[in-house]
Design an enzyme around this catalytic site. Structure first.
Site, PDB file in Angstrom:
ATOM      1  N   CYS A  84      -9.822 154.666  37.775  1.00  0.00           N
ATOM      2  CA  CYS A  84      -9.274 155.693  38.659  1.00  0.00           C
ATOM      3  C   CYS A  84     -10.105 155.613  39.927  1.00  0.00           C
ATOM      4  CB  CYS A  84      -9.376 157.084  38.037  1.00  0.00           C
ATOM      5  SG  CYS A  84      -8.920 158.432  39.173  1.00  0.00           S
TER       6      CYS A  84
ATOM      7  N   ASP B 199      -2.936 157.769  48.043  1.00  0.00           N
ATOM      8  CA  ASP B 199      -3.540 158.193  46.782  1.00  0.00           C
ATOM      9  C   ASP B 199      -3.104 159.621  46.496  1.00  0.00           C
ATOM     10  OD1 ASP B 199      -5.157 158.159  44.467  1.00  0.00           O
ATOM     11  OD2 ASP B 199      -6.878 158.962  45.542  1.00  0.00           O
TER      12      ASP B 199
ATOM     13  N   HIS C 173     -10.869 157.692  41.996  1.00  0.00           N
ATOM     14  CA  HIS C 173     -11.779 158.832  42.168  1.00  0.00           C
ATOM     15  C   HIS C 173     -13.137 158.589  41.491  1.00  0.00           C
ATOM     16  CE1 HIS C 173      -8.194 161.181  43.275  1.00  0.00           C
ATOM     17  NE2 HIS C 173      -9.016 162.120  43.709  1.00  0.00           N
TER      18      HIS C 173
ATOM     19  N   CYS D 171      -4.326 154.072  43.823  1.00  0.00           N
ATOM     20  CA  CYS D 171      -4.333 155.014  42.700  1.00  0.00           C
ATOM     21  C   CYS D 171      -3.870 154.261  41.465  1.00  0.00           C
ATOM     22  CB  CYS D 171      -3.392 156.179  43.004  1.00  0.00           C
ATOM     23  SG  CYS D 171      -3.118 157.326  41.624  1.00  0.00           S
TER      24      CYS D 171
END
Length: 264
Positions: free
Chosen positions: A189, A11, A191, A75
């Site tokens: 995403c 990532d 994250h 990712c």
């Protein structure tokens, strides 16, 4: 297949930990190397050419050094831009990460759902194709929210996260025509699921958030079905950035079973 051969999770930063968490549930005995391209973070503001060259170059070197049995590009931005190129140049099986538009379109009650990702992900033709294939007759509202990546990274460092800062990043999604009918949001995403509690506070408790970490882990488990696993050494993480900065994330990595952090 060497039973000590690891699974490599790649990532731009620490978003892939959301995938690692799901993978641990399915394959607890699998040796894992987590690779974070902290020197290249964030990918969302880079051009397609920059991301493609960087990801393919790094994964080529990592495949040579670590000899993984499988690589997961954990990712969305890297996958939507570079997945095809990486598959062309490496013989290692590659699992990518794509926006979970299909499941979100199937569960929205109002017919209006959102897509939160980086700016680079939002403009990819692949996302357009997913919308045409799976969201026909539905309304998909998109927003590139690059700032959420930095907020998620800060949260894992133990820094205080402001709900107001998260709200500022996503308010443009709700303010689009039809935004008040949003009932489902795709977190495109890796994250962003790290910020799901803050996103829920910012966007409303009735929003259903959808992301692909579980599906990615299931795909990895399917592709490695029947393979033997053993660890030659404890799982570890590597960074392309400064190790001193990376070590500020030691507690976050320890929560996912990784206590060794190294420089790539």
């Amino acid at each position: 297949m060497d039973k000590k051969s690891p699974i490599l999770l790649f990532d731009s930063g620490v978003g892939g930990l959301t995938v690692l968490g799901e993978l641990r549930k399915l394959l607890p005995d699998a040796p894992v190397i987590y690779a974070a391209d902290m020197a290249g973070l964030p990918y969302g503001a880079k051009s397609e050419a920059e991301v493609a060259a960087r990801v393919s170059g790094l994964l080529g070197r990592m495949a040579e050094r670590y000899q993984p049995r499988l690589i997961c590009i954990a990712c969305n931005t890297a996958s939507t831009i570079a997945l095809g190129m990486v598959r062309d140049v490496l013989e290692t099986p590659i699992v990518g990460t794509v926006p979970a538009i299909k499941p979100a379109a199937s569960i929205t009650r109002t017919g209006t759902f959102g897509l939160l990702g980086t700016e680079a992900t939002m403009r990819q033709a692949y996302v357009d194709e997913l919308e045409r294939e799976f969201a026909s007759g539905k309304r998909l509202l998109r927003l590139g929210a690059n700032g959420l990546v930095a907020i998620a990274e800060a949260k894992l460092r133990g820094e205080e996260v402001s709900i107001g800062a998260v709200a500022d990043e996503v308010k443009a999604l709700v303010l689009q025509p039809g935004g008040r009918e949003l009932d489902t949001v795709v977190l495109a995403c890796t994250h962003f699921p790290l910020l799901e509690p803050e996103l829920r506070e910012a966007m409303g408790k009735d929003i259903t958030f959808v992301h692909g970490a579980q599906g990615i882990a299931q795909r990895i488990a399917y592709l490695t079905k029947g393979q033997e696993f053993t660890r030659a050494r404890p799982d570890f993480a590597v960074t392309t950035g400064e190790l001193e900065d990376f070590e500020k994330l030691d507690r976050a990595f320890a929560n996912y079973g990784i206590e060794i952090l190294e420089k790539f």
